[in-house]
Design an enzyme around this catalytic site. Structure first.
Site, PDB file in Angstrom:
ATOM      1  N   ASP A 144      37.580  45.191  32.263  1.00  0.00           N
ATOM      2  CA  ASP A 144      36.352  45.925  31.969  1.00  0.00           C
ATOM      3  C   ASP A 144      36.185  47.149  32.867  1.00  0.00           C
ATOM      4  O   ASP A 144      35.153  47.825  32.802  1.00  0.00           O
ATOM      5  CB  ASP A 144      35.131  45.010  32.071  1.00  0.00           C
ATOM      6  CG  ASP A 144      35.071  44.235  33.372  1.00  0.00           C
ATOM      7  OD1 ASP A 144      36.061  44.251  34.125  1.00  0.00           O
ATOM      8  OD2 ASP A 144      34.035  43.591  33.634  1.00  0.00           O
TER       9      ASP A 144
ATOM     10  N   GLU B 241      36.301  42.626  50.960  1.00  0.00           N
ATOM     11  CA  GLU B 241      35.952  43.933  50.389  1.00  0.00           C
ATOM     12  C   GLU B 241      34.537  44.295  50.834  1.00  0.00           C
ATOM     13  O   GLU B 241      34.335  45.240  51.604  1.00  0.00           O
ATOM     14  CB  GLU B 241      36.046  43.898  48.859  1.00  0.00           C
ATOM     15  CG  GLU B 241      35.712  45.230  48.206  1.00  0.00           C
ATOM     16  CD  GLU B 241      35.652  45.138  46.682  1.00  0.00           C
ATOM     17  OE1 GLU B 241      35.732  46.212  46.047  1.00  0.00           O
ATOM     18  OE2 GLU B 241      35.509  44.019  46.133  1.00  0.00           O
TER      19      GLU B 241
ATOM     20  N   GLY C 198      32.647  39.642  41.683  1.00  0.00           N
ATOM     21  CA  GLY C 198      31.220  39.945  41.701  1.00  0.00           C
ATOM     22  C   GLY C 198      30.765  40.235  43.113  1.00  0.00           C
ATOM     23  O   GLY C 198      31.571  40.399  44.028  1.00  0.00           O
TER      24      GLY C 198
ATOM     25  N   HIS D  11      46.008  43.894  40.573  1.00  0.00           N
ATOM     26  CA  HIS D  11      44.540  43.871  40.651  1.00  0.00           C
ATOM     27  C   HIS D  11      43.984  44.975  39.754  1.00  0.00           C
ATOM     28  O   HIS D  11      43.791  46.110  40.179  1.00  0.00           O
ATOM     29  CB  HIS D  11      44.087  44.073  42.097  1.00  0.00           C
ATOM     30  CG  HIS D  11      42.644  43.728  42.324  1.00  0.00           C
ATOM     31  ND1 HIS D  11      42.238  42.702  43.150  1.00  0.00           N
ATOM     32  CD2 HIS D  11      41.505  44.252  41.816  1.00  0.00           C
ATOM     33  CE1 HIS D  11      40.921  42.632  43.162  1.00  0.00           C
ATOM     34  NE2 HIS D  11      40.445  43.569  42.347  1.00  0.00           N
TER      35      HIS D  11
ATOM     36  N   HIS E 265      41.027  45.356  36.665  1.00  0.00           N
ATOM     37  CA  HIS E 265      39.958  44.731  35.878  1.00  0.00           C
ATOM     38  C   HIS E 265      39.955  45.275  34.452  1.00  0.00           C
ATOM     39  O   HIS E 265      39.896  46.489  34.241  1.00  0.00           O
ATOM     40  CB  HIS E 265      38.603  44.999  36.523  1.00  0.00           C
ATOM     41  CG  HIS E 265      38.383  44.240  37.792  1.00  0.00           C
ATOM     42  ND1 HIS E 265      37.775  43.001  37.822  1.00  0.00           N
ATOM     43  CD2 HIS E 265      38.701  44.533  39.080  1.00  0.00           C
ATOM     44  CE1 HIS E 265      37.709  42.570  39.067  1.00  0.00           C
ATOM     45  NE2 HIS E 265      38.271  43.478  39.857  1.00  0.00           N
TER      46      HIS E 265
ATOM     47  N   ASP F  82      42.311  48.620  40.834  1.00  0.00           N
ATOM     48  CA  ASP F  82      41.020  47.946  40.716  1.00  0.00           C
ATOM     49  C   ASP F  82      40.373  48.293  39.379  1.00  0.00           C
ATOM     50  O   ASP F  82      40.380  47.493  38.458  1.00  0.00           O
ATOM     51  CB  ASP F  82      40.106  48.300  41.890  1.00  0.00           C
ATOM     52  CG  ASP F  82      38.944  47.324  42.056  1.00  0.00           C
ATOM     53  OD1 ASP F  82      39.004  46.230  41.474  1.00  0.00           O
ATOM     54  OD2 ASP F  82      37.993  47.656  42.781  1.00  0.00           O
TER      55      ASP F  82
ATOM     56  N   HIS G  18      38.659  37.465  45.339  1.00  0.00           N
ATOM     57  CA  HIS G  18      38.078  38.676  45.914  1.00  0.00           C
ATOM     58  C   HIS G  18      37.497  38.318  47.290  1.00  0.00           C
ATOM     59  O   HIS G  18      36.557  37.524  47.382  1.00  0.00           O
ATOM     60  CB  HIS G  18      36.953  39.220  45.026  1.00  0.00           C
ATOM     61  CG  HIS G  18      37.413  40.079  43.901  1.00  0.00           C
ATOM     62  ND1 HIS G  18      38.001  39.573  42.771  1.00  0.00           N
ATOM     63  CD2 HIS G  18      37.362  41.436  43.734  1.00  0.00           C
ATOM     64  CE1 HIS G  18      38.285  40.565  41.938  1.00  0.00           C
ATOM     65  NE2 HIS G  18      37.921  41.710  42.498  1.00  0.00           N
TER      66      HIS G  18
END
Length: 371
Positions: free
Chosen positions: A28, A215, A185, A24, A26, A312, A212
């Protein structure tokens, strides 16, 4: 990149040298601050700070709000410099370099192509640009004597309406670097069921899915990820602990009962992609406390859930997989066997063919035996 030396207390083992699996992460959320500054200058984009340390501090301050919504606002800056082929390729290449330097031998980088089209790229061109950077990063690592394998997780934004289009994109590139699909998102108010058509299509194409869930929203979100999304893994999933009831405790044991949802996740060995530092920053564990020792990670681990450790967003959390393992070890007293178990959990849950997962597990076991 986090270059701090972390050692396992008692053993003195340097954690960065251990083989790791990152599920996991990202794309970006993993930029180098200096690279972001340089890429922003190329497109005349103003940044909050023009020096590496200052920008890193800005990300840290913005990300420690306790709110996922506020945390996600930092991505407006990172995605802004990832709108060209050159920008995407550079970020992907450096991300792989940094993972390899951190001891990662297999990783999955997730990102949402629909967020990278403002400067003329098509969805397919964006995926190709990222894959080019990944392959360059793998070559760089190989020349430095490090072996790493990376897959793309193509992500759809859960608040948008392009789920099926992005799912079809993922399938088109499944033999050219893409290993799975995700939605991401703002979670609350946007159940995975909104993208049921996309998930139905992916199931028909046998492309694996992670979602996702658990969370910024609770059990309904997790249930929808499993039922509507056919998720094989849960992105974070920490709020699954809401389906656990501590019946009683004594000096040696904690007696816990599991709800049907938690029982299903444990019995089917559906992996939880936990990200300890991020879970603190976004308030994902607010129901249990505001320190790492309050994280339900250890309870889930002791109960036999397939927990994995992840970063993350390395930039926003100022972290690395090595650091996350060190933090957990300090909080819960984990030893080398525990850290190996987390890596084997991740290897078993990787979106790879069975033979490749078994080979990955062997590499992990060999690396930990040599530690």
């Amino acid at each position: 990149m986090d270059t701090t030396e972390y050692r396992l207390e008692g053993d003195g083992i340097e954690l960065r040298s251990l083989p790791k699996v990152s599920l996991h992460d990202h794309l970006d959320g993993g930029l180098r601050p200096q690279s972001l500054i340089e890429l922003a200058e190329e497109i005349d984009l103003d940044v909050p700070a023009t020096d590496e340390a200052g920008l890193a501090e800005w990300f840290s301050t913005q990300s420690n709000s306790g709110s996922l919504v506020e945390y996600l606002k930092t991505f407006e800056l990172t995605t802004a410099v990832m709108q060209t082929r050159e920008g995407l390729t550079r970020v992907a290449r450096e991300s792989v370099q940094d993972l390899a330097a951190d001891g990662v031998i297999y990783g999955e980088l997730r990102w949402a192509p629909e967020q990278h089209l403002t400067r003329g790229l098509s969805l397919d061109e964006a995926v190709e640009a990222v894959q080019e950077g990944i392959e360059q990063g793998i070559d760089d690592a190989r020349h430095q004597g490090r072996g790493i394998r990376i897959g793309q997780l193509v992500t759809a934004m859960r608040h948008a309406d392009r789920g099926l289009e992005i799912a079809e994109l993922a399938v088109r590139h499944r033999d050219r670097g893409v290993v799975g699909f995700d939605i991401a998102g703002a979670e609350a108010g946007f159940l995975p069921s909104r993208h049921r058509t996309a998930f139905d299509y992916l199931a028909g194409q046998f492309l694996p899915v992670t979602v996702h869930a658990g969370e910024a929203d609770g059990l309904d979100s997790i249930r929808s990820a499993l039922v509507d999304g056919r998720a094989l893994r849960l992105g974070h999933g920490v709020r699954l602990a809401e389906d656990l009831v501590i019946e009683r405790q004594d000096d040696e044991n904690t007696y816990v009962s599991l709800g049907q949802l938690a029982q299903w996740v444990r019995d089917r060995e559906i992996a939880l992609e936990t990200s300890p530092s991020s879970n603190l920053q976004t308030g994902a564990i607010a129901a249990w406390g505001d320190e790492l020792v309050d994280h339900p990670f250890d309870l889930l681990y002791q109960l036999g859930f397939r927990v994995t450790v992840n970063t993350d967003n390395r930039l926003q959390s100022g972290t690395s997989l090595t650091r996350e393992l060190a933090l957990l070890s300090d909080a819960f007293g984990y030893d080398l066997d525990d850290l190996e178990a987390f890596q084997l959990n991740a290897a078993a849950a990787a979106f790879l063919p069975l033979d490749d997962r078994e080979e990955l597990a062997e590499l992990i076991e060999d690396g930990f035996d040599e530690a």
